[in-house]
Motif scaffolding. Structure first.
Motif, PDB file in Angstrom:
ATOM      1  N   ASN A   1     -21.453  20.285   0.125  1.00 43.00           N
ATOM      2  CA  ASN A   1     -20.647  18.998   0.315  1.00 43.00           C
ATOM      3  C   ASN A   1     -21.495  18.364   1.507  1.00 43.00           C
ATOM      4  O   ASN A   1     -21.764  17.170   1.576  1.00 43.00           O
ATOM      5  CB  ASN A   1     -19.202  19.080   0.546  1.00 43.00           C
ATOM      6  CG  ASN A   1     -18.378  19.227  -0.597  1.00 43.00           C
ATOM      7  OD1 ASN A   1     -19.052  18.966  -1.871  1.00 43.00           O
ATOM      8  ND2 ASN A   1     -17.297  19.565  -0.674  1.00 43.00           N
TER       9      ASN A   1
ATOM     10  N   GLN B   1     -24.857  17.275   0.666  1.00 46.05           N
ATOM     11  CA  GLN B   1     -24.740  15.976  -0.078  1.00 46.05           C
ATOM     12  C   GLN B   1     -24.506  14.729   0.642  1.00 46.05           C
ATOM     13  O   GLN B   1     -25.134  13.857   0.801  1.00 46.05           O
ATOM     14  CB  GLN B   1     -23.409  16.033  -1.254  1.00 46.05           C
ATOM     15  CG  GLN B   1     -23.577  16.074  -2.464  1.00 46.05           C
ATOM     16  CD  GLN B   1     -24.913  15.896  -3.069  1.00 46.05           C
ATOM     17  OE1 GLN B   1     -25.847  16.724  -3.230  1.00 46.05           O
ATOM     18  NE2 GLN B   1     -25.350  14.564  -3.243  1.00 46.05           N
TER      19      GLN B   1
ATOM     20  N   GLN C   1     -27.699  14.216   2.773  1.00 47.24           N
ATOM     21  CA  GLN C   1     -28.502  13.602   1.858  1.00 47.24           C
ATOM     22  C   GLN C   1     -28.271  11.912   1.490  1.00 47.24           C
ATOM     23  O   GLN C   1     -29.329  11.206   1.500  1.00 47.24           O
ATOM     24  CB  GLN C   1     -28.541  14.193   0.533  1.00 47.24           C
ATOM     25  CG  GLN C   1     -29.615  13.864  -0.582  1.00 47.24           C
ATOM     26  CD  GLN C   1     -31.023  14.248  -0.097  1.00 47.24           C
ATOM     27  OE1 GLN C   1     -31.372  14.478   1.137  1.00 47.24           O
ATOM     28  NE2 GLN C   1     -31.975  14.004  -1.009  1.00 47.24           N
ATOM     29  N   ASN C   2     -27.201  11.846   1.406  1.00 43.38           N
ATOM     30  CA  ASN C   2     -26.610  10.356   0.851  1.00 43.38           C
ATOM     31  C   ASN C   2     -26.900   9.692   2.083  1.00 43.38           C
ATOM     32  O   ASN C   2     -27.459   8.482   1.997  1.00 43.38           O
ATOM     33  CB  ASN C   2     -25.112  10.252   0.602  1.00 43.38           C
ATOM     34  CG  ASN C   2     -24.970  10.581  -0.949  1.00 43.38           C
ATOM     35  OD1 ASN C   2     -25.724  10.630  -1.641  1.00 43.38           O
ATOM     36  ND2 ASN C   2     -23.316  10.679  -1.031  1.00 43.38           N
ATOM     37  N   GLN C   3     -26.830  10.080   3.348  1.00 42.81           N
ATOM     38  CA  GLN C   3     -27.245   9.231   4.514  1.00 42.81           C
ATOM     39  C   GLN C   3     -28.707   8.894   4.482  1.00 42.81           C
ATOM     40  O   GLN C   3     -28.971   7.859   4.752  1.00 42.81           O
ATOM     41  CB  GLN C   3     -26.654   9.824   5.717  1.00 42.81           C
ATOM     42  CG  GLN C   3     -25.254   9.921   5.874  1.00 42.81           C
ATOM     43  CD  GLN C   3     -24.979  10.395   7.261  1.00 42.81           C
ATOM     44  OE1 GLN C   3     -25.289  11.538   7.643  1.00 42.81           O
ATOM     45  NE2 GLN C   3     -23.954   9.754   8.250  1.00 42.81           N
TER      46      GLN C   3
ATOM     47  N   LEU D   1     -30.492   8.726   1.876  1.00 48.25           N
ATOM     48  CA  LEU D   1     -31.096   8.028   0.862  1.00 48.25           C
ATOM     49  C   LEU D   1     -30.613   6.648   1.081  1.00 48.25           C
ATOM     50  O   LEU D   1     -31.183   5.789   0.746  1.00 48.25           O
ATOM     51  CB  LEU D   1     -30.328   8.522  -0.336  1.00 48.25           C
ATOM     52  CG  LEU D   1     -31.006   9.662  -1.198  1.00 48.25           C
ATOM     53  CD1 LEU D   1     -30.213  10.171  -2.250  1.00 48.25           C
ATOM     54  CD2 LEU D   1     -32.371   9.479  -1.246  1.00 48.25           C
ATOM     55  N   SER D   2     -29.520   6.577   1.852  1.00 52.39           N
ATOM     56  CA  SER D   2     -28.803   5.271   2.092  1.00 52.39           C
ATOM     57  C   SER D   2     -30.028   4.546   2.945  1.00 52.39           C
ATOM     58  O   SER D   2     -30.318   3.499   3.204  1.00 52.39           O
ATOM     59  CB  SER D   2     -27.656   5.355   2.770  1.00 52.39           C
ATOM     60  OG  SER D   2     -27.289   4.257   3.632  1.00 52.39           O
TER      61      SER D   2
END
Lengths: 566, 641
Positions: free
Chosen positions: A512, A515, A518-520, A522-523
């Protein structure tokens, strides 16, 4: 007023800029799903204005694209590296522990619980018919099945340890490969950036490699700019320099000469740098898939041999020496191996267990006597906190040795049909005694008459005292800490279950976190198609307008050139 | 926060994956019906479930054991009940036959029935369950009594004490014949073939081997005991009996040889200490110059009749396998009594054929005695002068004390039981041994004496008189068998056999006398006076015999009562055990139900719950699929022209 064709230039520049920006947008769009791609942006700047000689201010000269930059946040990258290591660690552990716990095969009809219940039930039946050969054969059959359960489990543990060992080699090779690739990229990047450009896509590739590396082993990166403007890129794994700009230190695996644990299979790998130093896996921050594999392969719950030095005896004329220790933490150790006192290692050839429980080691030089004083701590083998394969193998070995002992103590006092006594029921086909070579004695397997059912063969055929004594082992046994033998194994299997569950929940946790980081990332650096579509329209309009400008300028020049004057 | 396409695809994949994981777990639960399929699903539940499973399997095993125990005990009980019925019938018949109004014909008929009953007793003694004789202790493959006439060479050893000397009335032939009371010890068998050895502790006697039909067989001289082989009796002179009764610790041990047994006779293997003979016709010496004999332990001195085909006559030496100092001569044979291995000297070679006979010691059910040794003890110097041996149930005559001080007098050792009245005064050189508690009380001569060692024998605490135990519950064992020798005692069988043989003799003698009287009546040679004299003498004899016959039967009444008591006690004991088994069965049944229920609660999933969860999970999965498809498709481009 500048040159006559000044306007043309500006318009042309505008066209170029628009075209450049469009191609960057193009690039972004085609790379929307490229792994590790960070969106690129053009840095647009108005070109240097010229001063007008009439003093009415500066005249703009259009725009230019000075730079194409990568949108990437260094902070997020290093955060990702940190969490990715733990995630890799627990991911591997969860899978490996799931495999480990399934070796025990519980709950099932082929597990330990069924085997031991069947064994004692067949003994119960035998106690009611001690003289009957068919009951003896049935009982011997169940004893054999019981022993074979342990043989199978021990064999599977050994195979499992070997498999993990090979996987560790594979991982080390992967690390080396990544290192070499990073080093090559470093070369390319520095030669490309020498001329001042940013090698964006190469950097993206390099960062992706570093991401992959961080999963296997905890990684850090450092980029420094030297005085002359060149950049140096360093990669450290587990705190030690791995890639230093254009040079890479590789790792290698070396099969151990001396087993770290008596329960190990032969030839497990130590990880070393190719230059020969050990790769220090004992550091507290060590993470990554490698840590997961090493913990499972070497984990012995800190149960390696330790002791306090009680005596040191050199043999003056020869190189032989003798060291004895008290309070040994365990007595089942390797016939020959290494001992470490005060951080120095010595090889020993043999050992002896004294009557009072002390152990005496004998060896040939180098001689430890000079550096060792009484009371020093001695250690042998490695101490890994995790409960890995060696821990479970040790528990199994402990169990079968104690179990065999309990049975043999009683059986030894019995007499076979031919009057022989002092025969073992369970034997070990080799040294040291392990769950792998544990079995029912060959004599008994070949001929059930060799199973002693009575203390005195002259007693009648229905004398079942000996068998009743064997049966009482199930309920309570001094040797198993005043508990039942089945409780011992239950605890071991539960422990495996608990550790697996722990690894599972840690894994979910860490994944988690990965994830979320990684989202940050990608954002921050990801390509948004909507945004790019918008940019596309923006730059298309800019281009159209600039083109229109060109036509207007063309008209003006036409008028100026062709239609002014005579 | 800026959301990008790759974020959306990543996340949606993740969510789909999570959904699928949950679905998979529920599916596994649905198809197996179990909450846990591997230890990590729930380690605590696993531990409990393993324990419960074990309890259930054990419970089933215990139930099987209980059922077997029940059958065994029922067979035993039935046999005892039948025996009691037979004894009662014998008693009734004896009452009938002892009345004076019986003719010898009627007595003969009664005797026939008693003989039948005796034969039936053999069936009851040899009763079996699943092919094993239930009353034979551990030797369940050997019947309690012989099932047919058997030839078996065996030495039997018996020990007798004062209480075994009994009185018997016999008729001594003569003119006129008269009754006489004789003292005798009755052996376990009649028709003995030879006497091996007789030891009498504390006294010296001569032994005379004879038959009851010999003259003076029932009238031994003082200092001699008559050994009657045909009836199996030892007759003792009255004066000698007095001597025996006043000798403390008197014991008569005898061993005799018998080579054939009749159908129905008790098997000595169960009833007595015995040394069977083994004959070996041809056994070859192996490569190590050894022979192994099957039956052990071997009786000292019993290897006999040895011929070896190389003609050498060997000297036989006996020892045990632990003897490491033994030196074997070239023409000697070493016999290891405990392992049965014969080692031959160098005069003998491999493959020499040996013919021999030997005896082994056959286990019996006598109390096992263990040897106790105490050293370095000191007699206290204040009253009471007593020390404790630390063991109970000391064997009489087994105590041996050595004092460090050689000047002390040799002690007289008296053995008494706990409840025996104290003997006063206490002689100063006496040591009294309390055989029940193991306490030694010393006379004042030994006050403050240092003891070097005390050797004695005591009953084994865990003496196991061949109890067959089955486990019927955790750590609970029940004894399923009863020893036939304690119920169908040798005494009882001998009493019945003696009755039969005595009355048979009596009846035939009476028939004889009748015949003689008839002949005399028809005799014309003799005078009437002479006839009268002879007939009256014969009639006297007949009356005596008649009397004797009646007496035999009336004695039988009392004896039957005694034997009935013993059998009935044994039967009551089994009855109690059977009741106990019933309670155990009930508990086991209850346990099975409880544990099975508990196991199901622990392990099994609630199917309805799982199905509902699966359905809802499926819905969630579908929903996420739809959401994902919607989100991924559209972009701005779709809406620009």
């Amino acid at each position: 007023m500048g040159s006559s064709f000044f306007g043309f230039n500006i318009a042309t520049q505008g066209l170029n800029v628009a075209r450049g920006a469009l191609s960057i947008t193009n690039h972004n769009i085609s790379n929307v799903e490229t792994r590790g791609y960070s969106r690129q942006q053009a840095v647009q700047r108005a070109s240097r204005p010229l001063s007008s000689n009439t003093g009415i201010g500066m005249i703009g000269t259009g725009s230019e694209i000075t730079n194409i930059v990568r949108i990437r946040e260094q902070y997020l990258d290093s955060k990702f590296l940190r969490v990715n290591g733990s995630a890799g660690h627990y991911d591997v552990k969860e899978t490996a522990m799931k495999e480990l716990e399934s070796i025990f095969n519980e709950p099932s009809d082929a597990g330990f619980n069924t085997a031991i219940d069947d064994l004692f039930n067949s003994l119960q039946d035998l106690s009611k018919n001690p003289g009957d050969d068919s009951y003896k054969t049935a009982a011997v059959g169940k004893l054999d099945t019981f022993a074979k359960y342990f043989n199978t489990v021990a064999g599977e543990f050994q195979d499992f340890q070997s498999t993990i060992n090979s996987t560790i080699e594979t991982k080390v090779n992967q690390i080396n490969n990544i290192g070499i690739q990073i080093q090559q990229l470093n070369n390319q990047i520095s030669s490309l950036e020498f001329s001042g450009d940013m090698a964006n896509d190469l950097r993206d590739q390099r960062d992706l490699l570093v991401d992959d590396l961080s999963r296997i082993v905890n990684t850090e990166t450092k980029e420094t700019t030297l005085k002359n403007g060149t950049k140096e890129f360093k990669v450290l794994i587990n705190g030690e320099t791995f890639v230093d700009n254009e040079s890479v230190r590789q790792l290698k695996v070396v099969a151990r000469e001396n087993k770290a644990n008596p329960e190990d299979v032969k030839g497990l790998y130590d990880i070393k740098w190719k230059t020969g130093q050990m790769f220090n896996t004992d550091k507290p921050g060590f993470e990554g898939e490698l840590k997961g594999y090493l913990d499972i392969r070497d984990g012995n719950n800190n149960m390696n041999l330790t002791g306090d030095v009680k005596g040191v005896l050199p043999e003056a004329s020869t190189d032989k020496w003798e060291v004895s220790i008290g309070n040994p933490s365990r007595l089942d150790i390797l016939d020959n191996g290494q001992i470490t006192i005060n951080n120095k290692t010595y090889k020993y050839d043999s050992f002896k267990i004294e009557d009072d429980g002390d152990i005496t080691f004998n060896g040939v030089s180098p001689n430890p006597t000079a550096d060792v004083k009484l009371g020093d701590k001695l250690e042998s083998g490695e101490s890994t906190e995790y409960k890995g394969v060696p821990y479970y193998m040790n528990k199994l070995n402990d169990f079968v040795r104690t179990f065999a002992n309990e049975f043999n103590e009683i059986h030894n006092q019995g007499q076979t049909e031919s009057g022989e006594t002092n025969k073992d029921l369970f034997t070990f086909k080799g040294d040291p005694k392990t769950a792998y070579n544990f079995g029912v004695s060959e004599d008994i397997l070949n001929n059930v008459d060799n199973l002693a059912t009575r203390y005195n063969k002259n007693n009648g055929e229905s004398d079942n005292d000996l068998i009743n004594d064997l049966i009482s082992i199930k309920q309570e046994s001094k040797a198993f800490g005043n508990g039942k033998p089945s409780t011992y194994m239950e605890l071991v299997i539960s422990q495996a279950g608990i550790d697996t569950k722990k690894a599972e929940s840690f894994n979910i946790n860490k994944e988690n976190m990965v994830q979320s980081v990684q989202n940050q990332r990608l954002s921050n650096s990801g390509v948004d198609l909507n945004e790019e579509a918008q940019n596309m329209i923006k730059y298309q309009q800019a281009y159209n307008t600039a083109a229109k400008m060109l036509s207007v300028m063309n008209e003006i020049y036409n008028v100026t050139i062709n239609q002014m004057g005579i | 926060m800026r959301i990008t396409n790759s974020m959306i695809t990543n996340n949606s994949l993740l969510y789909l994956n999570k959904n699928m994981q949950n679905t998979m777990k529920l599916q596994q639960q649905y198809s197996t019906g179990k909450k846990i399929n591997r230890p990590s699903d729930d380690p605590v539940v696993l531990s409990r479930s393993l324990k419960i499973r074990t309890s259930i399997t054990e419970g089933n095993q215990y139930k099987r054991n209980v059922s077997d125990a029940n059958s065994w005990m029922n067979v035993t009980e039935q046999s005892f009940v039948n025996t009691m019925d037979m004894l009662k019938r014998m008693r009734d018949l004896s009452v009938q036959a002892s009345s004076d109004t019986n003719t010898s014909d009627e007595r003969e008929k009664i005797l026939n029935e008693i003989t039948q009953l005796r034969e039936q007793m053999v069936q009851e003694g040899n009763v079996s369950y699943a092919g094993r004789y239930v009353l034979s202790g551990y030797k369940t493959n050997v019947p309690l009594m012989f099932t047919e006439d058997t030839k078996k060479e065996i030495d039997i050893e018996e020990s007798f004490k004062n209480s075994d000397i009994t009185k018997k009335e016999i008729i001594i032939d003569g003119n006129p014949p008269k009754k006489k009371e004789v003292y005798r010890i009755r052996l376990g068998y009649d028709d003995i073939n030879g006497i091996k050895q007789t030891d009498i502790k504390g006294l010296n006697f001569n032994t005379k081997e004879m038959n009851s039909t010999d003259t003076g067989s029932y009238e031994p001289e003082e200092g001699t005991i008559n050994y009657l082989k045909d009836t199996g009796e030892i007759i003792i002179n009255e004066a000698d009996v007095e001597k025996m009764k006043t000798t403390p610790g008197f014991e008569l041990t005898t061993s005799y040889y018998k080579d054939s047994f009749k159908k129905g006779e008790p098997n000595p293997v169960h009833y007595f200490k015995n040394y069977p003979y083994n004959h070996i016709n041809d056994i070859k010496i192996d490569g190590n110059n050894k022979i192994k004999l099957q039956n052990t332990p071997i009786k000292e001195g019993s290897v006999n009749n040895m011929t070896i085909d190389n003609g050498v006559v060997p000297t036989i030496k006996y020892t045990t396998s632990e003897d490491t100092d033994f030196v074997l001569g070239s023409d000697e044979i070493r016999v290891d009594k405990d392992t049965g291995i014969l080692t031959f000297g160098s005069d003998f070679t491999k493959d020499d054929s040996v013919k021999m006979s030997y005896q082994h010691i056959s286990d019996n059910i006598d109390t096992d005695y263990q040897i106790g040794i105490d050293t370095e003890k000191k007699v206290p110097n204040t009253d009471p002068l007593s020390i404790n041996l630390g063991e109970s149930f000391i064997k009489e005559d087994s105590l041996n004390i050595k004092f460090k001080d050689a000047t002390l007098p040799t002690p007289t050792i008296i053995y008494k039981k706990d409840l025996d009245p104290a003997i006063t005064p206490f002689p100063t050189d006496q040591i009294r041994v309390n055989t029940d508690t193991g306490e030694l009380i010393f006379g004042s001569d030994f006050s403050d004496a240092d003891i070097a060692s005390i050797n004695y024998e005591y009953e084994r605490k865990d003496k196991n008189p061949q109890k067959i135990e089955y486990e019927v519950s955790t750590n609970q064992k029940i004894t399923v068998n009863q020893l036939g020798i304690n119920v169908l005692t040798n005494d009882m069988l001998r009493d019945i056999d003696e009755l039969i043989s005595n009355v048979t003799t009596s009846v035939s003698k009476i028939e004889d006398i009748d015949e003689q009287i008839k002949n005399l009546n028809e005799n014309t040679d003799l005078s009437d006076e002479e006839k009268e004299k002879q007939i009256s003498s014969l009639k006297q004899k007949k009356v005596l015999q008649d009397d004797m016959g009646g007496k035999h039967f009336s004695e039988m009444i009392g004896k039957s009562d005694q034997h009935l008591k013993i059998v009935s006690k044994a039967q009551a004991k089994i009855g109690t055990n059977i009741n106990r088994l019933d309670l155990t069965t009930n508990r086991l049944d209850d346990d099975e139900i409880n544990f099975t229920e508990l196991l199901s609660k622990t392990e099994d999933v609630d199917m309805a719950e799982v199905i509902v969860k699966i359905k809802s999970q499926e819905m969630i999965y579908n929903a996420s699929l739809m959401a994902t498809s919607k989100v991924i498709q559209q972009t701005l481009l779709d809406f620009i022209r």
